[in-house]
Scaffold this motif. Structure first.
Motif, PDB file in Angstrom:
ATOM      1  N   THR A  78     -35.342 -35.314 -75.928  1.00 41.93           N
ATOM      2  CA  THR A  78     -34.705 -36.457 -75.090  1.00 41.93           C
ATOM      3  C   THR A  78     -35.199 -36.398 -73.556  1.00 41.93           C
ATOM      4  O   THR A  78     -35.090 -37.336 -72.958  1.00 41.93           O
ATOM      5  N   LEU A  79     -35.192 -35.113 -73.017  1.00 44.41           N
ATOM      6  CA  LEU A  79     -36.023 -35.130 -71.837  1.00 44.41           C
ATOM      7  C   LEU A  79     -37.390 -35.760 -71.753  1.00 44.41           C
ATOM      8  O   LEU A  79     -37.730 -36.425 -70.706  1.00 44.41           O
ATOM      9  N   ILE A  80     -38.071 -35.538 -72.830  1.00 42.70           N
ATOM     10  CA  ILE A  80     -39.443 -36.274 -72.792  1.00 42.70           C
ATOM     11  C   ILE A  80     -39.405 -37.700 -72.784  1.00 42.70           C
ATOM     12  O   ILE A  80     -40.029 -38.450 -71.907  1.00 42.70           O
ATOM     13  N   ARG A  81     -38.361 -38.246 -73.428  1.00 43.77           N
ATOM     14  CA  ARG A  81     -38.117 -39.667 -73.516  1.00 43.77           C
ATOM     15  C   ARG A  81     -37.745 -40.280 -72.229  1.00 43.77           C
ATOM     16  O   ARG A  81     -38.017 -41.281 -71.907  1.00 43.77           O
ATOM     17  N   SER A  82     -36.842 -39.493 -71.729  1.00 37.18           N
ATOM     18  CA  SER A  82     -36.339 -39.788 -70.202  1.00 37.18           C
ATOM     19  C   SER A  82     -37.578 -40.074 -69.229  1.00 37.18           C
ATOM     20  O   SER A  82     -37.446 -40.826 -68.682  1.00 37.18           O
ATOM     21  N   ASP A  83     -38.444 -38.882 -69.424  1.00 32.45           N
ATOM     22  CA  ASP A  83     -39.462 -38.947 -68.554  1.00 32.45           C
ATOM     23  C   ASP A  83     -40.281 -39.879 -68.652  1.00 32.45           C
ATOM     24  O   ASP A  83     -40.954 -40.706 -67.745  1.00 32.45           O
ATOM     25  N   ILE A  84     -40.481 -40.455 -69.799  1.00 30.46           N
ATOM     26  CA  ILE A  84     -41.422 -41.569 -70.161  1.00 30.46           C
ATOM     27  C   ILE A  84     -40.817 -42.939 -69.690  1.00 30.46           C
ATOM     28  O   ILE A  84     -41.580 -43.673 -68.807  1.00 30.46           O
ATOM     29  N   ILE A  85     -39.566 -42.900 -70.053  1.00 29.22           N
ATOM     30  CA  ILE A  85     -38.823 -44.223 -69.436  1.00 29.22           C
ATOM     31  C   ILE A  85     -38.986 -44.345 -67.966  1.00 29.22           C
ATOM     32  O   ILE A  85     -39.188 -45.349 -67.221  1.00 29.22           O
ATOM     33  N   GLN A  86     -38.663 -43.283 -67.235  1.00 28.73           N
ATOM     34  CA  GLN A  86     -38.839 -43.102 -65.837  1.00 28.73           C
ATOM     35  C   GLN A  86     -40.119 -43.454 -65.365  1.00 28.73           C
ATOM     36  O   GLN A  86     -40.349 -43.944 -64.398  1.00 28.73           O
ATOM     37  N   GLY A  87     -41.119 -42.867 -66.131  1.00 28.81           N
ATOM     38  CA  GLY A  87     -42.720 -43.166 -65.554  1.00 28.81           C
ATOM     39  C   GLY A  87     -42.753 -44.715 -65.789  1.00 28.81           C
ATOM     40  O   GLY A  87     -43.673 -45.293 -64.871  1.00 28.81           O
ATOM     41  N   LEU A  88     -42.322 -45.175 -66.806  1.00 20.13           N
ATOM     42  CA  LEU A  88     -42.610 -46.671 -67.013  1.00 20.13           C
ATOM     43  C   LEU A  88     -41.885 -47.664 -66.155  1.00 20.13           C
ATOM     44  O   LEU A  88     -42.316 -48.541 -65.505  1.00 20.13           O
ATOM     45  N   LYS A  89     -40.918 -47.091 -65.621  1.00 21.64           N
ATOM     46  CA  LYS A  89     -40.096 -47.824 -64.576  1.00 21.64           C
ATOM     47  C   LYS A  89     -40.581 -47.837 -63.347  1.00 21.64           C
ATOM     48  O   LYS A  89     -40.873 -48.834 -62.547  1.00 21.64           O
ATOM     49  N   LYS A  90     -41.189 -46.475 -62.993  1.00 16.57           N
ATOM     50  CA  LYS A  90     -41.881 -46.410 -61.521  1.00 16.57           C
ATOM     51  C   LYS A  90     -43.190 -47.282 -61.585  1.00 16.57           C
ATOM     52  O   LYS A  90     -43.640 -47.901 -60.683  1.00 16.57           O
TER      53      LYS A  90
END
Length: 182
Positions: free
Chosen positions: A134-146
């Motif tokens: 879930t943290l990995i997925r969160s980091d991925i979504i945040q990266g895509l947002k940035k």
């Protein structure tokens, strides 16, 4: 490369943790913009991706991600697999710091952007069996947002929103959606 930045790269194992932190902060700040010295340190950073010290691996991945915009030869396309491995490091904090910086590679150009978005999406789809997924997925979504915030590519936004919709657990889906809105 100025002498201060050179000293930071010349002393990666300095025993003074304040020096190492200062070096990290200054290098990250310097690489927010394009620099003309990326190839002076590129090969060493690439080697450091497999260094026994997890801090060296983490910094190397973060620095290379930031230097991708200063890579006219597009070496990052060739060297990406080694950097991507650090996002799966046995030390979770190393993996996470590396994963959180990968989006910056997408700023280097269309090929790099396509590669990063594809790898992040694939990881999102296939990380369910990983510890702390879930943290990995969160980091991925945040990266895509940035990345989206920087390049305003609607395909990135749609890819992220589609990934969020694939999250089976509603509470995590809501958390991921909230990350995208912020």
């Amino acid at each position: 490369m100025d002498s201060i930045i050179r000293s930071y790269f010349d002393n990666p194992d300095n025993e003074d943790k304040d020096f190492r932190y200062e070096a990290y902060v200054h290098i990250m700040k310097a690489t927010e913009e394009e620099v003309d010295w990326s190839y002076e340190v590129w090969d060493q950073l690439k080697e450091d991706l497999a260094h026994p010290d997890n801090h060296r691996r983490s910094r190397a991945a973060q620095f290379l991600s930031s230097l991708a915009k200063s890579d006219p030869e597009k070496r990052i396309l060739r060297d990406f697999p080694a950097l991507w491995e650090v996002t799966k490091d046995k030390m979770f904090v190393t993996a996470r710091h590396s994963l959180q910086s990968v989006w910056k590679i997408g700023l280097a150009g269309p090929e790099q952007k396509e590669m990063v978005v594809s790898q992040l999406a694939n990881r999102f789809d296939n990380c369910k069996d990983e510890k702390n997924y879930t943290l990995i997925r969160s980091d991925i979504i945040q990266g895509l947002k940035k990345l989206y915030d920087e390049v305003k590519d609607e395909e990135i936004k749609q890819k992220a929103l589609n990934l969020i919709e694939t999250e089976e657990e509603s509470k995590y889906r809501k958390k991921l959606a909230a990350l995208w809105r912020t």
